[in-house]
Design an enzyme around this catalytic site. Structure first.
Site, PDB file in Angstrom:
ATOM      1  N   HIS A 128      21.778  -4.515  26.163  1.00 13.31           N
ATOM      2  CA  HIS A 128      22.223  -3.122  26.103  1.00 13.31           C
ATOM      3  C   HIS A 128      23.116  -2.851  27.307  1.00 13.31           C
ATOM      4  O   HIS A 128      22.854  -3.361  28.395  1.00 13.31           O
ATOM      5  CB  HIS A 128      21.003  -2.182  26.124  1.00 13.31           C
ATOM      6  CG  HIS A 128      21.325  -0.820  25.631  1.00 13.31           C
ATOM      7  ND1 HIS A 128      21.892   0.146  26.425  1.00 13.31           N
ATOM      8  CD2 HIS A 128      21.190  -0.278  24.396  1.00 13.31           C
ATOM      9  CE1 HIS A 128      22.087   1.232  25.706  1.00 13.31           C
ATOM     10  NE2 HIS A 128      21.672   1.015  24.464  1.00 13.31           N
ATOM     11  N   ASP A 163      16.933  -1.962  18.190  1.00 13.52           N
ATOM     12  CA  ASP A 163      17.104  -2.581  16.881  1.00 13.52           C
ATOM     13  C   ASP A 163      16.215  -3.797  16.666  1.00 13.52           C
ATOM     14  O   ASP A 163      16.156  -4.325  15.557  1.00 13.52           O
ATOM     15  CB  ASP A 163      18.579  -2.984  16.689  1.00 13.52           C
ATOM     16  CG  ASP A 163      19.481  -1.765  16.694  1.00 13.52           C
ATOM     17  OD1 ASP A 163      19.115  -0.782  16.037  1.00 13.52           O
ATOM     18  OD2 ASP A 163      20.516  -1.781  17.373  1.00 13.52           O
TER      19      ASP A 163
HETATM   20  N1  COA Z   1      22.598 -12.388  23.199  1.00  9.28           N
HETATM   21  C1  COA Z   1      22.978 -13.290  24.123  1.00  9.28           C
HETATM   22  N2  COA Z   1      23.581 -12.976  25.298  1.00  9.28           N
HETATM   23  C2  COA Z   1      23.783 -11.673  25.518  1.00  9.28           C
HETATM   24  C3  COA Z   1      23.409 -10.676  24.602  1.00  9.28           C
HETATM   25  C4  COA Z   1      22.796 -11.081  23.408  1.00  9.28           C
HETATM   26  N3  COA Z   1      22.418 -10.191  22.469  1.00  9.28           N
HETATM   27  N4  COA Z   1      23.749  -9.472  25.091  1.00  9.28           N
HETATM   28  C5  COA Z   1      24.331  -9.696  26.272  1.00  9.28           C
HETATM   29  N5  COA Z   1      24.353 -11.024  26.538  1.00  9.28           N
HETATM   30  C6  COA Z   1      24.915 -11.660  27.720  1.00  9.28           C
HETATM   31  C7  COA Z   1      26.428 -11.789  27.575  1.00  9.28           C
HETATM   32  O1  COA Z   1      26.788 -13.008  26.941  1.00  9.28           O
HETATM   33  C8  COA Z   1      26.887 -11.729  29.015  1.00  9.28           C
HETATM   34  O2  COA Z   1      26.658 -12.973  29.585  1.00  9.28           O
HETATM   35  P1  COA Z   1      27.710 -13.600  30.646  1.00  9.28           P
HETATM   36  O3  COA Z   1      27.687 -12.641  31.806  1.00  9.28           O
HETATM   37  O4  COA Z   1      27.167 -14.938  30.953  1.00  9.28           O
HETATM   38  O5  COA Z   1      29.034 -13.641  29.949  1.00  9.28           O
HETATM   39  C9  COA Z   1      25.915 -10.730  29.636  1.00  9.28           C
HETATM   40  O6  COA Z   1      24.720 -10.800  28.834  1.00  9.28           O
HETATM   41  C10 COA Z   1      26.416  -9.302  29.648  1.00  9.28           C
HETATM   42  O7  COA Z   1      26.730  -8.919  28.306  1.00  9.28           O
HETATM   43  P2  COA Z   1      27.975  -8.054  27.873  1.00  9.28           P
HETATM   44  O8  COA Z   1      28.504  -8.592  26.569  1.00  9.28           O
HETATM   45  O9  COA Z   1      28.939  -7.891  28.987  1.00  9.28           O
HETATM   46  O10 COA Z   1      27.258  -6.667  27.612  1.00  9.28           O
HETATM   47  P3  COA Z   1      27.898  -5.353  26.977  1.00  9.28           P
HETATM   48  O11 COA Z   1      27.328  -4.235  27.744  1.00  9.28           O
HETATM   49  O12 COA Z   1      29.378  -5.430  26.892  1.00  9.28           O
HETATM   50  O13 COA Z   1      27.329  -5.359  25.484  1.00  9.28           O
HETATM   51  C11 COA Z   1      25.806  -5.195  23.711  1.00  9.28           C
HETATM   52  C12 COA Z   1      26.161  -4.724  25.108  1.00  9.28           C
HETATM   53  C13 COA Z   1      24.687  -4.318  23.167  1.00  9.28           C
HETATM   54  C14 COA Z   1      27.024  -5.004  22.785  1.00  9.28           C
HETATM   55  C15 COA Z   1      25.388  -6.673  23.743  1.00  9.28           C
HETATM   56  O14 COA Z   1      24.228  -6.809  24.535  1.00  9.28           O
HETATM   57  C16 COA Z   1      25.153  -7.240  22.362  1.00  9.28           C
HETATM   58  O15 COA Z   1      26.100  -7.658  21.706  1.00  9.28           O
HETATM   59  N6  COA Z   1      23.889  -7.241  21.854  1.00  9.28           N
HETATM   60  C17 COA Z   1      23.611  -7.732  20.539  1.00  9.28           C
HETATM   61  C18 COA Z   1      23.911  -6.663  19.513  1.00  9.28           C
HETATM   62  C19 COA Z   1      22.872  -5.587  19.506  1.00  9.28           C
HETATM   63  O16 COA Z   1      21.686  -5.838  19.459  1.00  9.28           O
HETATM   64  N7  COA Z   1      23.358  -4.343  19.516  1.00  9.28           N
HETATM   65  C20 COA Z   1      22.513  -3.184  19.499  1.00  9.28           C
HETATM   66  C21 COA Z   1      22.571  -2.440  20.808  1.00  9.28           C
HETATM   67  S1  COA Z   1      21.411  -1.099  20.821  1.00  9.28           S
END
Ligand code: COA
Length: 389
Positions: free
Chosen positions: A266, A322
């Site tokens: 998140h 979720d």
């Molecule tokens: N699975 C694996 N790795 C994850 C992850 C996940 N679901 N969510 C974050 N990470 C990792 C990223 O790869 C990144 O790693 P790095 O620093 O080595 O590159 C780090 O954690 C930071 O993630 P980032 O993508 O910058 O976070 P964000 O704030 O831009 O994105 C979300 C937030 C929610 C979009 C992201 O966590 C995600 O895609 N989650 C899965 C989808 C989901 O469940 N969405 C519902 C949200 S309520």
């Protein structure tokens, strides 16, 4: 020149007094009330009015609002006719966006938005909010039957919001345990500060678009798997994993290929999402209430969460809302591709509360950009292209 922050991370896009979260301690409040207390003591009807009005209603105020919701559940017959022409294979969120937008054509009246807001207009804002919140479940459940070639079950006035939602899916009086859980799920999904879909609602609202189009914009934004669409992906992912004993090897492979683990992570929470904790507790209570009899998905989810904690906690990635919601909805017999639609039903309350707040102090959203393209150049006639000039 100001700094560009991808995804607007940490950039305040509005001022709001609707909800607040502390991502380091995992605290979420609606109008100051912790969601743990609301999930146990409130109802979706009361919580949605709290979100809209900013305070807990009196008994009479709640009764009046509840009555308004019950009286506005029916949608025009033509909406069902529109649905009949949509492909049954389409995603329910695409249907929902279409259906919500179409509602605006049957219930026009947004002229007052273009003037300065007056008391009369606040009535309009309240009435539109009631109509939309009341009709969202009808649209979602209606589609379930229309896409399968059946007649939908008309909404019932004698049932609560959560009971009626479940009834319209199954056509049967809902199991009281499921209705209570659904009510808590609706409360937990009703609002969550300025996330992507709420931001979309604010942007659309700031143009003084009609509330139906504001909600349609938000529905489209919620649909994506990085946002609300993740709940469907979680259950599909758990089914792919199968048994808990498969979790470790499956996870190692996914992380090695840099794949997303749905329902994890998140932008704001650096600890476990408090809503995930409550949903997990609800799942456990449901399981215990049935003497431990429940599908294997929950066991696999627990094993996956544990394995993820080992690998992803150093990055501040934990279970989000979720992760457990879809498992609960599945237990209630709701098809996985409708999970995000249920999320949208609940979130309509938060979107409309933000819409109202935006209108109260509106200025159109018009950010700027950092241009990275070509500098000014002259048009090249067709016959000159492809030749070195
Ligand atoms: N699975 C694996 N790795 C994850 C992850 C996940 N679901 N969510 C974050 N990470 C990792 C990223 O790869 C990144 O790693 P790095 O620093 O080595 O590159 C780090 O954690 C930071 O993630 P980032 O993508 O910058 O976070 P964000 O704030 O831009 O994105 C979300 C937030 C929610 C979009 C992201 O966590 C995600 O895609 N989650 C899965 C989808 C989901 O469940 N969405 C519902 C949200 S309520």
């Amino acid at each position: 020149m100001s700094e560009y922050l991808p995804g607007l991370e940490g950039v305040p896009a509005t001022r709001s007094n609707i909800s607040d979260l502390d991502g380091n301690t995992g605290i979420l409040t609606y109008r100051g009330y912790p969601i743990e207390e609301l999930a146990v003591n409130s109802t979706f009807e009361e919580t949605s009015l709290l979100l809209l009005d900013g305070r807990l209603p009196t008994r009479d105020e709640l009764a009046e609002y509840d009555n308004q919701l019950r009286s506005n559940r029916v949608v025009k017959y033509n909406v069902r006719e529109i649905m009949k022409y949509l492909p049954a294979t389409g995603h329910p969120m695409e249907m929902l966006q279409t259906a919500v937008a179409s509602l605006g054509m049957f219930y026009p009246g947004d002229e007052c938005l273009t003037g300065n807001m007056s008391c009369e207009d606040l009535n309009y804002v309240h009435n539109m909010s009631v109509k939309i919140i009341a009709r969202m479940p009808t649209l979602v459940a209606m589609w379930e039957h229309v896409r399968n070639g059946y007649d939908p079950y008309p909404p019932r006035k004698d049932l609560t919001y959560a009971e009626n939602l479940l009834y319209m899916f199954s056509g049967e009086d809902p199991d009281p345990a499921f209705a209570k859980i659904m009510d808590a799920c609706l409360i937990l999904h009703a609002e969550h500060t300025i996330n992507a879909s709420t931001f979309a609602a604010l942007v659309a609202g700031s143009t003084l678009a009609s509330p139906y189009l504001v909600i349609a914009a938000a529905v489209g934004t919620l649909a994506g798997p990085l946002h609300g669409g993740a709940n469907q992906r979680v259950v599909e992912m758990l089914e792919e994993i199968g048994r808990p004993e498969n979790v470790k090897s499956w996870l190692a492979e996914k992380l090695a290929s840099k794949s997303k683990i749905w329902g994890m992570g998140h932008r704001e929470y650096k600890v476990k999402d408090p809503r995930a904790t409550i949903l997990q507790k609800l799942m456990r209570e449901l399981m215990e209430g049935r003497g431990g009899r429940i599908g294997p998905l929950f066991e696999t989810a627990l094993a996956l969460e544990e394995a993820c904690e080992e690998k992803l906690a150093p990055k501040g990635v934990y279970a989000n809302v979720d992760f457990y919601s879809g498992i609960l909805y599945r237990e209630m017999g709701i098809p996985p591709d409708q999970f995000t639609s249920i999320f949208a039903v609940a979130r309509s309350a938060g979107w409309l509360a933000h819409w109202r707040e935006q209108l109260g102090d509106n200025r159109i959203f018009r950010p700027t950009q950092m241009y990275t393209g070509e500098s000014k150049r002259s048009y090249v006639p067709m016959e000159m292209r492809g030749q070195s000039i």
